[in-house]
Design a protein around this motif. Structure first.
Motif, mmCIF file in Angstrom:
data_model
loop_
_atom_site.group_PDB
_atom_site.id
_atom_site.type_symbol
_atom_site.label_atom_id
_atom_site.label_comp_id
_atom_site.label_asym_id
_atom_site.label_seq_id
_atom_site.Cartn_x
_atom_site.Cartn_y
_atom_site.Cartn_z
ATOM 1 N N MET A 144 37.299 32.782 35.968
ATOM 2 C CA MET A 144 36.364 33.883 35.954
ATOM 3 C C MET A 144 36.944 35.007 36.802
ATOM 4 O O MET A 144 37.378 34.796 37.929
ATOM 5 N N ASN A 151 36.982 38.564 38.983
ATOM 6 C CA ASN A 151 36.112 39.130 40.017
ATOM 7 C C ASN A 151 35.117 40.123 39.428
ATOM 8 O O ASN A 151 33.990 40.238 39.907
ATOM 9 N N LEU A 183 32.198 38.264 38.011
ATOM 10 C CA LEU A 183 31.405 37.712 39.102
ATOM 11 C C LEU A 183 30.523 38.788 39.726
ATOM 12 O O LEU A 183 29.316 38.588 39.918
#
Length: 80
Positions: free
Chosen positions: A1, A3, A6
């Protein structure tokens, strides 16, 4: 994933939480703040009483020169 995903997910979650909080809030903000302040004062009062009770027990034990330094926590926890 990555950044970016996120951070986007976190921002989306915070935004959704704020939106739901505003939509589902039962009272006006000023009323809610007043209730929170009253609850804080109530809890501080209870804490102060229990702390003073504990302090009194330690002072009595010191005065009696007791070697048994086990305060009566049961009575402190159940007294309101």
């Amino acid at each position: 994933m990555s950044n970016e995903k996120l951070i986007f997910g976190i921002l989306l979650g915070v935004t959704a939480g704020v939106a739901l909080g505003v939509l589902l809030a039962p009272d006006k903000g000023s009323t809610t703040r007043a209730k929170l302040l009253q609850s804080k004062d109530d809890y501080l009062s209870i804490f102060e009483k229990k702390f003073n009770d504990l302090l009194d027990q330690f002072q009595r034990m010191k005065k009696n020169d007791s070697h048994d330094l086990q305060p009566d926590f049961v009575s402190i926890n159940h007294s309101k």
